[in-house]
Design a protein around this motif. Structure first.
Motif, PDB file in Angstrom:
ATOM      1  N   TYR A   1     -16.373  41.916-101.938  1.00  0.00           N
ATOM      2  CA  TYR A   1     -16.495  43.372-101.833  1.00  0.00           C
ATOM      3  C   TYR A   1     -16.599  43.798-100.369  1.00  0.00           C
ATOM      4  O   TYR A   1     -15.888  44.699 -99.915  1.00  0.00           O
ATOM      5  N   LEU A   2     -17.485  43.148 -99.609  1.00  0.00           N
ATOM      6  CA  LEU A   2     -17.662  43.501 -98.193  1.00  0.00           C
ATOM      7  C   LEU A   2     -16.426  43.156 -97.374  1.00  0.00           C
ATOM      8  O   LEU A   2     -16.094  43.862 -96.417  1.00  0.00           O
TER       9      LEU A   2
ATOM     10  N   ILE B   1     -16.051  44.676 -93.571  1.00  0.00           N
ATOM     11  CA  ILE B   1     -17.403  44.623 -93.018  1.00  0.00           C
ATOM     12  C   ILE B   1     -17.719  43.188 -92.598  1.00  0.00           C
ATOM     13  O   ILE B   1     -18.375  42.955 -91.594  1.00  0.00           O
ATOM     14  N   ILE B   2     -17.202  42.248 -93.360  1.00  0.00           N
ATOM     15  CA  ILE B   2     -17.303  40.836 -92.992  1.00  0.00           C
ATOM     16  C   ILE B   2     -15.908  40.220 -93.097  1.00  0.00           C
ATOM     17  O   ILE B   2     -15.013  40.804 -93.711  1.00  0.00           O
ATOM     18  N   TYR B   3     -15.732  39.060 -92.471  1.00  0.00           N
ATOM     19  CA  TYR B   3     -14.472  38.331 -92.591  1.00  0.00           C
ATOM     20  C   TYR B   3     -14.782  36.854 -92.765  1.00  0.00           C
ATOM     21  O   TYR B   3     -15.872  36.385 -92.418  1.00  0.00           O
ATOM     22  N   ASN B   4     -13.823  36.141 -93.306  1.00  0.00           N
ATOM     23  CA  ASN B   4     -14.002  34.738 -93.638  1.00  0.00           C
ATOM     24  C   ASN B   4     -13.224  33.857 -92.675  1.00  0.00           C
ATOM     25  O   ASN B   4     -12.042  34.097 -92.426  1.00  0.00           O
TER      26      ASN B   4
ATOM     27  N   VAL C   1     -19.696  38.702 -89.346  1.00  0.00           N
ATOM     28  CA  VAL C   1     -19.749  40.166 -89.262  1.00  0.00           C
ATOM     29  C   VAL C   1     -18.542  40.651 -88.472  1.00  0.00           C
ATOM     30  O   VAL C   1     -18.258  40.158 -87.378  1.00  0.00           O
ATOM     31  N   SER C   2     -17.833  41.622 -89.019  1.00  0.00           N
ATOM     32  CA  SER C   2     -16.660  42.197 -88.354  1.00  0.00           C
ATOM     33  C   SER C   2     -17.068  43.018 -87.138  1.00  0.00           C
ATOM     34  O   SER C   2     -18.208  43.486 -87.033  1.00  0.00           O
TER      35      SER C   2
ATOM     36  N   PRO D   1     -21.913  41.810 -84.443  1.00  0.00           N
ATOM     37  CA  PRO D   1     -20.499  41.452 -84.615  1.00  0.00           C
ATOM     38  C   PRO D   1     -20.234  40.000 -84.219  1.00  0.00           C
ATOM     39  O   PRO D   1     -20.763  39.507 -83.220  1.00  0.00           O
ATOM     40  N   ASP D   2     -19.458  39.345 -85.043  1.00  0.00           N
ATOM     41  CA  ASP D   2     -19.059  37.942 -84.898  1.00  0.00           C
ATOM     42  C   ASP D   2     -20.178  36.940 -85.166  1.00  0.00           C
ATOM     43  O   ASP D   2     -19.973  35.736 -85.004  1.00  0.00           O
TER      44      ASP D   2
END
Length: 123
Positions: free
Chosen positions: A55-56, A61-64, A72-73, A28-29
């Motif tokens: 999609y993710l 599941i992921i963030y921008n 990674v979330s 994560p992160d």
């Protein structure tokens, strides 16, 4: 990475990225490789990788982080497992049950095979 004809390439890439998260290669992160880096590494068009990221991101599941990249979330592993279970139950299990029925097999026959598989593949 070798792609199968039976599934869209962006979904196969999503499965690959999710596997990296489930294997704790990305926590994560953690920042994941850039769209361009992934495109070069996987030998695909950057637009395909971008579609994968969208999609993710849709499933959290992921963030921008704008201008920095994708990360990674926090609960990515839980969300991946939930998504994979839903897909398995909807897509693979019905065919599996059909085969069991056609072969006149019962669930209790499978348990020893499953235990043997776990022992040999996940020590």
């Amino acid at each position: 990475m070798e792609f199968k004809e039976s599934q869209a390439i962006y979904l196969q890439i999503a499965d690959h990225l999710c596997e990296q998260i489930l294997l704790d290669k990305w926590k994560p992160d953690d920042r994941i490789p850039s769209v361009r880096e992934l495109a070069v590494q996987l030998e695909v068009n950057p637009n395909t990788v971008m579609r994968t990221c969208e999609y993710l991101q849709q499933y959290d599941i992921i963030y921008n982080k704008r201008g920095i990249g994708y990360f990674v979330s926090e609960n990515a592993s839980k969300k991946i497992i939930q998504l994979k279970k839903e897909r398995f139950l909807a897509n693979e299990l019905p065919q599996f049950f059909r085969n069991m029925y056609l072969l006149d097999m019962e669930l209790d026959e499978l348990k020893p095979h499953y235990e043997k598989y776990k022992k040999s593949n996940f020590k």
